[in-house]
Write a protein that holds these residues in place. Structure first.
Motif, PDB file in Angstrom:
ATOM      1  N   VAL A 119      14.960   9.835  11.823  1.00  0.00           N
ATOM      2  CA  VAL A 119      15.176  10.957  12.220  1.00  0.00           C
ATOM      3  C   VAL A 119      15.130  10.518  13.459  1.00  0.00           C
ATOM      4  O   VAL A 119      13.676  10.494  14.025  1.00  0.00           O
ATOM      5  CB  VAL A 119      15.278  12.018  11.932  1.00  0.00           C
ATOM      6  CG1 VAL A 119      15.836  13.277  12.455  1.00  0.00           C
ATOM      7  CG2 VAL A 119      15.660  12.492   9.856  1.00  0.00           C
ATOM      8  N   SER A 120      15.743  10.132  15.073  1.00  0.00           N
ATOM      9  CA  SER A 120      15.398  10.445  15.602  1.00  0.00           C
ATOM     10  C   SER A 120      15.535  11.407  17.083  1.00  0.00           C
ATOM     11  O   SER A 120      14.541  11.525  17.799  1.00  0.00           O
ATOM     12  CB  SER A 120      16.978   9.327  16.724  1.00  0.00           C
ATOM     13  OG  SER A 120      16.661   8.013  16.142  1.00  0.00           O
ATOM     14  N   ALA A 121      15.820  12.861  16.752  1.00  0.00           N
ATOM     15  CA  ALA A 121      15.634  13.757  16.681  1.00  0.00           C
ATOM     16  C   ALA A 121      16.221  15.072  16.301  1.00  0.00           C
ATOM     17  O   ALA A 121      16.586  15.021  15.466  1.00  0.00           O
ATOM     18  CB  ALA A 121      16.779  14.015  18.683  1.00  0.00           C
ATOM     19  N   TYR A 122      15.205  16.021  16.576  1.00  0.00           N
ATOM     20  CA  TYR A 122      15.538  17.122  15.558  1.00  0.00           C
ATOM     21  C   TYR A 122      15.902  18.298  16.674  1.00  0.00           C
ATOM     22  O   TYR A 122      15.051  18.764  17.636  1.00  0.00           O
ATOM     23  CB  TYR A 122      13.776  17.426  14.883  1.00  0.00           C
ATOM     24  CG  TYR A 122      13.504  16.441  14.270  1.00  0.00           C
ATOM     25  CD1 TYR A 122      13.682  16.605  12.870  1.00  0.00           C
ATOM     26  CD2 TYR A 122      12.536  15.620  14.676  1.00  0.00           C
ATOM     27  CE1 TYR A 122      13.056  16.021  11.609  1.00  0.00           C
ATOM     28  CE2 TYR A 122      12.059  15.031  13.602  1.00  0.00           C
ATOM     29  CZ  TYR A 122      12.217  14.828  12.216  1.00  0.00           C
ATOM     30  OH  TYR A 122      12.209  13.817  11.576  1.00  0.00           O
ATOM     31  N   ILE A 123      16.875  18.966  16.074  1.00  0.00           N
ATOM     32  CA  ILE A 123      17.545  20.353  16.977  1.00  0.00           C
ATOM     33  C   ILE A 123      17.126  21.274  16.122  1.00  0.00           C
ATOM     34  O   ILE A 123      18.041  22.335  14.909  1.00  0.00           O
ATOM     35  CB  ILE A 123      19.066  20.040  17.231  1.00  0.00           C
ATOM     36  CG1 ILE A 123      18.788  18.726  18.376  1.00  0.00           C
ATOM     37  CG2 ILE A 123      19.109  21.145  18.008  1.00  0.00           C
ATOM     38  CD1 ILE A 123      20.619  18.596  17.943  1.00  0.00           C
ATOM     39  N   PRO A 124      16.375  22.351  16.200  1.00  0.00           N
ATOM     40  CA  PRO A 124      15.918  23.620  15.473  1.00  0.00           C
ATOM     41  C   PRO A 124      17.818  24.836  15.588  1.00  0.00           C
ATOM     42  O   PRO A 124      17.623  24.814  16.377  1.00  0.00           O
ATOM     43  CB  PRO A 124      15.040  23.900  15.877  1.00  0.00           C
ATOM     44  CG  PRO A 124      14.454  23.688  16.814  1.00  0.00           C
ATOM     45  CD  PRO A 124      15.343  22.498  17.415  1.00  0.00           C
ATOM     46  N   ILE A 169      22.360  22.455  20.950  1.00  0.00           N
ATOM     47  CA  ILE A 169      22.669  20.360  20.343  1.00  0.00           C
ATOM     48  C   ILE A 169      22.939  19.835  21.565  1.00  0.00           C
ATOM     49  O   ILE A 169      22.599  18.776  21.567  1.00  0.00           O
ATOM     50  CB  ILE A 169      23.934  20.716  19.639  1.00  0.00           C
ATOM     51  CG1 ILE A 169      24.168  22.311  18.502  1.00  0.00           C
ATOM     52  CG2 ILE A 169      24.885  19.362  19.394  1.00  0.00           C
ATOM     53  CD1 ILE A 169      24.777  22.334  17.568  1.00  0.00           C
ATOM     54  N   ILE A 170      23.749  19.904  22.642  1.00  0.00           N
ATOM     55  CA  ILE A 170      23.765  19.541  24.032  1.00  0.00           C
ATOM     56  C   ILE A 170      21.921  18.828  24.031  1.00  0.00           C
ATOM     57  O   ILE A 170      22.252  18.088  24.713  1.00  0.00           O
ATOM     58  CB  ILE A 170      24.390  20.112  25.458  1.00  0.00           C
ATOM     59  CG1 ILE A 170      25.936  20.568  24.606  1.00  0.00           C
ATOM     60  CG2 ILE A 170      24.490  18.778  25.979  1.00  0.00           C
ATOM     61  CD1 ILE A 170      26.788  21.115  25.190  1.00  0.00           C
ATOM     62  N   SER A 171      21.113  20.011  24.779  1.00  0.00           N
ATOM     63  CA  SER A 171      19.921  19.801  25.356  1.00  0.00           C
ATOM     64  C   SER A 171      19.245  18.737  23.758  1.00  0.00           C
ATOM     65  O   SER A 171      18.654  18.088  24.585  1.00  0.00           O
ATOM     66  CB  SER A 171      19.060  20.588  25.934  1.00  0.00           C
ATOM     67  OG  SER A 171      18.546  20.937  24.592  1.00  0.00           O
ATOM     68  N   VAL A 225      20.536  16.800  22.775  1.00  0.00           N
ATOM     69  CA  VAL A 225      21.574  14.787  22.832  1.00  0.00           C
ATOM     70  C   VAL A 225      20.455  14.428  23.403  1.00  0.00           C
ATOM     71  O   VAL A 225      20.348  13.288  23.646  1.00  0.00           O
ATOM     72  CB  VAL A 225      22.479  15.242  22.350  1.00  0.00           C
ATOM     73  CG1 VAL A 225      23.161  13.675  22.862  1.00  0.00           C
ATOM     74  CG2 VAL A 225      23.563  15.682  21.117  1.00  0.00           C
ATOM     75  N   LEU A 226      20.459  15.279  24.470  1.00  0.00           N
ATOM     76  CA  LEU A 226      20.089  14.789  26.119  1.00  0.00           C
ATOM     77  C   LEU A 226      18.623  14.499  25.939  1.00  0.00           C
ATOM     78  O   LEU A 226      18.112  13.286  26.154  1.00  0.00           O
ATOM     79  CB  LEU A 226      20.153  16.209  27.051  1.00  0.00           C
ATOM     80  CG  LEU A 226      20.102  15.557  28.324  1.00  0.00           C
ATOM     81  CD1 LEU A 226      21.452  15.493  28.675  1.00  0.00           C
ATOM     82  CD2 LEU A 226      20.127  16.904  29.173  1.00  0.00           C
ATOM     83  N   LYS A 227      17.751  14.552  25.016  1.00  0.00           N
ATOM     84  CA  LYS A 227      16.152  14.862  24.415  1.00  0.00           C
ATOM     85  C   LYS A 227      16.429  13.030  23.514  1.00  0.00           C
ATOM     86  O   LYS A 227      15.028  12.343  23.921  1.00  0.00           O
ATOM     87  CB  LYS A 227      15.576  15.262  23.337  1.00  0.00           C
ATOM     88  CG  LYS A 227      14.867  16.800  25.375  1.00  0.00           C
ATOM     89  CD  LYS A 227      14.237  17.818  24.024  1.00  0.00           C
ATOM     90  CE  LYS A 227      13.929  19.060  24.448  1.00  0.00           C
ATOM     91  NZ  LYS A 227      14.879  20.145  24.311  1.00  0.00           N
ATOM     92  N   LEU A 228      17.477  12.858  23.314  1.00  0.00           N
ATOM     93  CA  LEU A 228      17.414  11.909  22.171  1.00  0.00           C
ATOM     94  C   LEU A 228      17.666  10.752  23.243  1.00  0.00           C
ATOM     95  O   LEU A 228      17.161  10.038  23.767  1.00  0.00           O
ATOM     96  CB  LEU A 228      18.858  11.470  21.228  1.00  0.00           C
ATOM     97  CG  LEU A 228      18.770  10.591  20.580  1.00  0.00           C
ATOM     98  CD1 LEU A 228      18.274   9.857  19.737  1.00  0.00           C
ATOM     99  CD2 LEU A 228      20.675  10.410  20.229  1.00  0.00           C
ATOM    100  N   ILE A 229      18.454  10.824  24.426  1.00  0.00           N
ATOM    101  CA  ILE A 229      19.120  10.146  25.755  1.00  0.00           C
ATOM    102  C   ILE A 229      17.411   9.883  26.034  1.00  0.00           C
ATOM    103  O   ILE A 229      17.275   8.481  25.999  1.00  0.00           O
ATOM    104  CB  ILE A 229      19.804   9.978  26.196  1.00  0.00           C
ATOM    105  CG1 ILE A 229      21.236  10.160  24.818  1.00  0.00           C
ATOM    106  CG2 ILE A 229      20.240   9.694  27.464  1.00  0.00           C
ATOM    107  CD1 ILE A 229      22.460  11.486  26.454  1.00  0.00           C
ATOM    108  N   ARG A 230      17.215  10.482  26.708  1.00  0.00           N
ATOM    109  CA  ARG A 230      15.895  10.666  27.072  1.00  0.00           C
ATOM    110  C   ARG A 230      14.329   9.546  26.560  1.00  0.00           C
ATOM    111  O   ARG A 230      14.234   8.824  27.199  1.00  0.00           O
ATOM    112  CB  ARG A 230      14.962  12.091  28.014  1.00  0.00           C
ATOM    113  CG  ARG A 230      15.325  12.316  28.759  1.00  0.00           C
ATOM    114  CD  ARG A 230      14.338  13.165  29.767  1.00  0.00           C
ATOM    115  NE  ARG A 230      15.404  13.854  30.734  1.00  0.00           N
ATOM    116  CZ  ARG A 230      15.091  15.352  29.913  1.00  0.00           C
ATOM    117  NH1 ARG A 230      14.633  15.720  29.390  1.00  0.00           N
ATOM    118  NH2 ARG A 230      15.926  16.163  31.001  1.00  0.00           N
TER     119      ARG A 230
END
Ligand code: SF4
Lengths: 141, 312
Positions: free
Chosen positions: A112-117, A126-128, A130-135
């Motif tokens: 898993v690359s990113a977790y959104i609690p 959710i948007i933030s 995905v933004l963290k995933l991009i970073r």
């Protein structure tokens, strides 16, 4: 960072997969596509087929039946493909943690690359996420 | 020198490169206007380029149970034919390189992108893709009939000229039959592009992108480029055959751009205001309403010619 990775981050096509959620997380995912939040601004689009996907948005608690399908789908996605866990259920199985039907959390099944609690997470969250995933892919914090 | 110029015409202007840029621009306009219609902000200008570059960097997965060679060749067939049409349409007003019968070549080449979709989908060995293929074939059977009737009407009005130069000189739109022909051709173009309400072959919500389902990476990028090129080519075809043609001198360039934008916006508005129809409804629409109206328009044109009434 190569040119194709740069382009990848500007055009993430997401495939939305529910592994036995209560449907609320799914509704929040769809909220992101509505005019109010409009993720197409960032090039994010819902993909119809797993072969077109760059991001696998997983919601739900990975029950026994869907866990096998989830792993199969992950293998079918063309690389590079990131997995994003959305909602408490897919992070840690949430209220289903003691259930006989949910033996493993999502990150024991696929990387898993990113977790959104959140239960469910807000569309903004959710948007933030995905933004963290991009970073993260870009190599910053 | 001639060879150099030919190469330049084919590859740079008005050839592949220009058409690629214009195609990407049109597909951006398409997405942006769609977004504005839905009160959204919409993607940035370079979004189609990002999409294609991204796809070029992804993994290509060839089907195990299908035919990998045909699967990989089909998108190239579609791209080749659509860009040849685009170059033929654009080069004709530039250097007057029209030959007798090039309209027929163009009409044939315009069916090839859909055929490429059919071949590629069938070669992927996926049941949902074959569902999409069957729908695409039925749709083609549907729209080709009225399309050919209205093209024949344009040929008739131009005095039986079957070259693009002769057609683009004719004044078809200034008559009732010409307007009907243009509207029906617009519907056919909508179906050729695979846009709603005729997106039955790639219905995302029911058959998961249908014919495209197994395509990934660069092969999907080729399909995306083909779609972008078609989005430019088909309106240009409409202008050439039904709306007074293209001339690249002085103010006519401006008129060309204006006509192009009008057609594009019409396509986008039809796309955004109509839900997907079933394949049987599409067949009924094309064979019933469209073919009937096209035949009636042809009758009007013949009557206008026989009795000498110009506005028919
Ligand atoms: S995290 Fe909460 S909202 Fe999301 S699927 Fe689980 S129970 Fe439902």
């Amino acid at each position: 960072m190569t040119l194709t990775t740069k382009a990848l981050l500007k055009s993430l096509w997401v495939f939305h997969l529910s592994t036995g959620s209560c449907n609320n997380c799914d509704i929040e995912v769809l909220d992101c596509l509505t005019p109010r939040h409009d993720v197409e601004r960032f090039g994010i689009k819902l993909a119809g087929s797993i072969r077109h996907a760059d991001v696998l948005l997983v919601t739900g608690s990975c029950n026994r039946k869907s866990a096998a399908l989830l792993q199969k789908l992950y293998k079918e996605a063309p690389q590079p493909c990131f997995v994003v866990a959305i909602g408490e259920c897919s992070l840690s199985r949430g209220i289903f943690i003691h259930s006989y039907n949910c033996p493993q959390p999502l990150d024991a099944l696929v990387p898993v690359s990113a977790y959104i609690p959140g239960c469910p997470p807000k569309p903004e969250a959710i948007i933030s996420g995905v933004l963290k995933l991009i970073r993260k892919v870009k190599g910053k914090r | 020198m001639d060879v150099l110029f030919t190469g330049l015409y084919v590859l740079v202007f008005p050839g592949f490169l220009t058409i690629l840029v214009l195609g990407f621009f049109s597909s951006w306009i398409e997405r942006k206007v769609t977004a504005r219609v839905q009160y959204r902000k919409g993607p940035p200008l370079l979004q189609p380029v990002y999409d294609v570059v991204k796809l070029l960097g992804k993994e290509t997965i060839l089907p195990k149970r299908g035919n990998p060679f045909v699967f990989a060749a089909a998108p190239l067939l579609g791209l080749a034919s659509s860009s040849i049409v685009a170059v033929m349409l654009m080069i004709q007003p530039l250097v007057a390189s029209s030959f007798v019968g090039d309209l027929i070549v163009v009409v044939y080449l315009l069916t090839l992108p859909s055929l490429a979709l059919v071949i590629g989908g069938a070669a992927s060995g996926n049941p949902l893709a074959s569902q999409g293929v069957s729908r695409e074939i039925k749709l083609m059977l549907g729209y080709e009939l009225p399309f050919l009737i209205v093209v024949a009407l344009a040929v008739y009005k131009a005095g039986f000229r079957i070259d693009l130069e002769g057609l683009s000189g004719a004044s078809a739109p200034l008559s009732v039959s010409g307007v009907i022909a243009f509207i029906i051709a617009l519907f056919c173009v909508q179906a050729k592009l695979g846009f709603p309400p005729f997106d039955v072959a790639e219905a995302e919500t029911e058959i998961m992108s249908g014919t495209y389902i197994e395509y990934s990476g660069p092969l999907l990028a080729v399909f995306k480029i083909t779609q972008a090129v078609l989005l430019f080519t088909l309106p240009v075809f409409l202008i050439t055959v039904f709306w007074g043609g293209i001339r690249f001198v002085g103010l006519d360039i401006f008129w060309f751009a204006l006509k192009y934008v009008v057609i594009l916006v019409l396509i986008i508005v039809i796309k955004n205001t109509n839900p997907r129809i079933r394949i049987d409804q599409a067949l009924k629409f094309f064979w019933g309403f469209c073919a009937g109206a096209a035949a009636a328009a042809f009758g009007l044109a013949v009557a206008g010619n026989v009795f000498g009434i110009a506005w028919l």
